[in-house]
Design an enzyme around this catalytic site. Structure first.
Site, PDB file in Angstrom:
ATOM      1  N   LYS A  78      -7.441   3.774   7.414  1.00 50.54           N
ATOM      2  CA  LYS A  78      -6.572   4.494   6.477  1.00 50.54           C
ATOM      3  C   LYS A  78      -7.453   5.406   5.625  1.00 50.54           C
ATOM      4  O   LYS A  78      -8.554   4.995   5.216  1.00 50.54           O
ATOM      5  CB  LYS A  78      -5.835   3.460   5.603  1.00 50.54           C
ATOM      6  CG  LYS A  78      -4.842   4.067   4.615  1.00 50.54           C
ATOM      7  CD  LYS A  78      -4.034   2.966   3.907  1.00 50.54           C
ATOM      8  CE  LYS A  78      -3.016   3.538   2.935  1.00 50.54           C
ATOM      9  NZ  LYS A  78      -2.192   2.490   2.290  1.00 50.54           N
ATOM     10  N   SER A 153       2.865   2.868   2.283  1.00 48.94           N
ATOM     11  CA  SER A 153       2.037   4.053   2.358  1.00 48.94           C
ATOM     12  C   SER A 153       1.149   4.097   3.599  1.00 48.94           C
ATOM     13  O   SER A 153       0.629   5.161   3.933  1.00 48.94           O
ATOM     14  CB  SER A 153       1.155   4.138   1.100  1.00 48.94           C
ATOM     15  OG  SER A 153       0.255   3.038   1.048  1.00 48.94           O
ATOM     16  N   SER A 177       2.770  -1.915   1.312  1.00 48.39           N
ATOM     17  CA  SER A 177       2.347  -0.812   2.183  1.00 48.39           C
ATOM     18  C   SER A 177       1.709  -1.186   3.509  1.00 48.39           C
ATOM     19  O   SER A 177       1.443  -0.308   4.322  1.00 48.39           O
ATOM     20  CB  SER A 177       1.380   0.096   1.433  1.00 48.39           C
ATOM     21  OG  SER A 177       2.106   0.928   0.591  1.00 48.39           O
TER      22      SER A 177
HETATM   23  N1  GLN Z   1       5.983   1.507  -2.097  1.00 53.23           N
HETATM   24  C1  GLN Z   1       5.208   0.987  -3.182  1.00 53.23           C
HETATM   25  C2  GLN Z   1       4.803   2.104  -4.101  1.00 53.23           C
HETATM   26  O1  GLN Z   1       5.196   3.190  -3.858  1.00 53.23           O
HETATM   27  C3  GLN Z   1       4.007   0.242  -2.662  1.00 53.23           C
HETATM   28  C4  GLN Z   1       2.918   1.107  -2.209  1.00 53.23           C
HETATM   29  C5  GLN Z   1       1.721   0.355  -1.707  1.00 53.23           C
HETATM   30  O2  GLN Z   1       1.813  -0.829  -1.385  1.00 53.23           O
HETATM   31  N2  GLN Z   1       0.574   1.043  -1.691  1.00 53.23           N
HETATM   32  O3  GLN Z   1       4.105   1.942  -5.040  1.00 53.23           O
END
Ligand code: GLN
Length: 488
Positions: A78, A153, A177
């Protein structure tokens, strides 16, 4: 699709051990697939030349009889894991020119284990999002349906594994995410316990919640990867000084007598009925393997999203203050003075979701509001942790859907931040409590993947992987991939 790239990580390991293909051949096939599936937008950077050099070195090491279990296997990271000498963008314009001077601990552990890095994967900007639509590099398409999101994400990581562009991908999970995109793409994902995997060199979003982990096709592949990336790191003060078990050998434990808790709050009327029946099927499989189920309650879990959307933006507003146009990344052209340099660099370098989080976080931390918001959210966090402690006095693991429904359409929720935030209703509490959680394949609903989630007590990764592996041994959900379905 080449026959090599259809394999799991464990399958590729066997192929390399038997000498049926070289790491160079495997790497070449993946690079060809990556270039054939540019339309999915999963990779921000493909490190083609470096990958072929590392694969060649891996083959030489193998020829000399010095290969480890993972020598020559492909991986992609990532794009928030720092990679020395290679663009590390975090999905943002702010870091669109940032070449990291060092490797994240996870990246160096993978390098030392002989993994061949194929490239860097697309993601929501600074890991803020649930759809991969906030990336400066454009959205990632779900390989099962290009008009749908892959989740976020870690959307690039999940979509790349689902499309068989890499057998293993690193990912991070602050509120869901790893698990939510794994569920949306029909892959397996593990968010380890907070502190199990070093955060050194992972670009910070919300430091008390961020956790690095993995996405792969199977629980077995996650076990192989976890063996490499887990462990204590002096460079991360929150890293746990707890021995790393042998994840792969623990996959074979029996799950007879395992007690699975079903949190009643996660099976309420908001759950899509077709999702519910997929999850009921998973429960039946667990029962047929000798597990028992018990109903449990996570009383404060409804407060998890509100608490998260105070804590995560508060920490983000502090973490992201380092991006000022002076030290890292994007710098606005021709500022009139220093304040203008800060304002323009941040104004132009950050996207709108990141700005929204910085504004909310700065507000929540400001004098006069701190007690009402940040302190209150931390109190809720403690209550949630106690709910989990109580639940784990009655059961070994918790089972729930990973997401309320399958992948949504691109653009469907991008103008409605609250609808987007609600995507994580089943995953966020796990992060607030610092616990490990995994998402695993639970079949298809109208051609789109469904996922089930297992959550365990701290440092129970082996138990989660063992349980999921047992289900994967008697189901074929994890073997399906989008190309195959399209070719039928
Ligand atoms: N969807 C959540 C957010 O927007 C979690 C994102 C994540 O786990 N990096 O913060």
């Amino acid at each position: 699709m080449s026959s090599l790239t259809k394999n799991t990580l464990a399958g590729l390991r066997e192929i390399l051990t038997r000498g049926d293909a070289s790491s160079v051949e495997i790497t070449q096939d993946y690079l060809a697939e990556i270039s054939a599936r540019r339309d999915l937008n999963t990779f921000i950077t493909v490190t083609q030349d470096d990958a072929l050099v590392s694969a060649k070195v891996a083959d030489q090491i193998r020829a000399a009889g010095q290969a480890s279990l993972t020598t020559g296997l492909p991986i992609a990271h990532k794009d928030l894991f720092c990679t020395k000498g290679i663009l590390t963008s975090c999905g943002s314009k702010m870091l669109s020119n940032f070449i990291s001077p060092y490797d994240a601990e996870v990246v160096s552990k993978c390098k030392n284990a002989g993994f061949v890095m194929l490239g860097k994967l697309n993601m929501d900007e600074f890991a803020m999002g649930s759809s991969n639509e906030t990336s400066y590099f454009g959205p990632v398409k779900n390989p099962w349906s290009p008009t749908h999101v892959p989740g976020g994400s870690s959307g690039g990581s999940a979509a790349a594994v689902a499309a068989r562009l890499t057998p293993l991908a690193t990912a991070t999970d602050t509120g869901g995410s790893i698990r939510q995109p794994a569920a949306f793409t029909g892959t397996s994902g593990l968010k380890p316990t907070y502190g199990r995997v070093s955060r050194f060199g992972m670009i910070a979003f919300a430091s008390s919640l961020d956790q690095g982990g993995l996405i792969a096709q199977t629980a077995e592949d996650l076990a192989i990867g976890m063996q490499i990336i887990s462990g204590h790191d002096n460079k991360d003060s929150t890293s746990a000084l707890i021995e790393v078990p042998n994840y792969e050998s623990l996959l074979n434990d029996s799950i007879r007598g395992l007690t699975i808790g079903l949190p009643e709050e996660f099976f309420d009327s908001r759950l899509d009925t077709r999702m519910q029946s997929q999850i009921e099927e998973v429960i039946r499989i667990f029962t047929s393997l000798g597990a028992n189920t018990v109903s449990v309650s996570l009383t404060h879990v409804a407060e998890a999203i509100p608490a998260y959307y105070v804590i995560a933006p508060a920490e983000a507003s502090s973490n992201l203050s380092r991006f000022d146009g002076v030290r890292f990344g994007y710098r606005a052209e021709k500022p009139i003075d220093l304040t203008d340099l800060y304002e323009c660099s941040r104004g132009e370098g950050f996207g709108s979701e990141v700005k929204r989080r910085i504004l909310i976080g700065t507000y929540a931390l400001s004098e006069g509001y701190f007690d009402a918001y940040y302190k209150k959210a931390q109190q809720i966090r403690r209550l949630i942790k106690q709910d989990f402690d109580r639940a784990f006095s009655l059961c070994d693991l918790l089972l729930s859907p990973t997401t309320p429904s399958t992948a949504f359409a691109l653009g469907e929720k991008s103008d409605d931040p609250v609808a987007m935030y609600l995507e994580d209703i089943y995953t966020i509490a796990t992060n607030l409590a610092g616990l490990p959680g995994g998402s695993f394949q639970a079949g298809l609903i109208d051609g789109l993947p469904a996922g089930y989630q297992l959550t365990g007590p701290a440092f129970s990764e082996a138990k989660i992987l063992n349980a999921a592996h047992k289900v994967q041994q008697v189901t074929d959900w994890h073997t399906h991939y989008p190309e195959e379905i399209r070719n039928v």
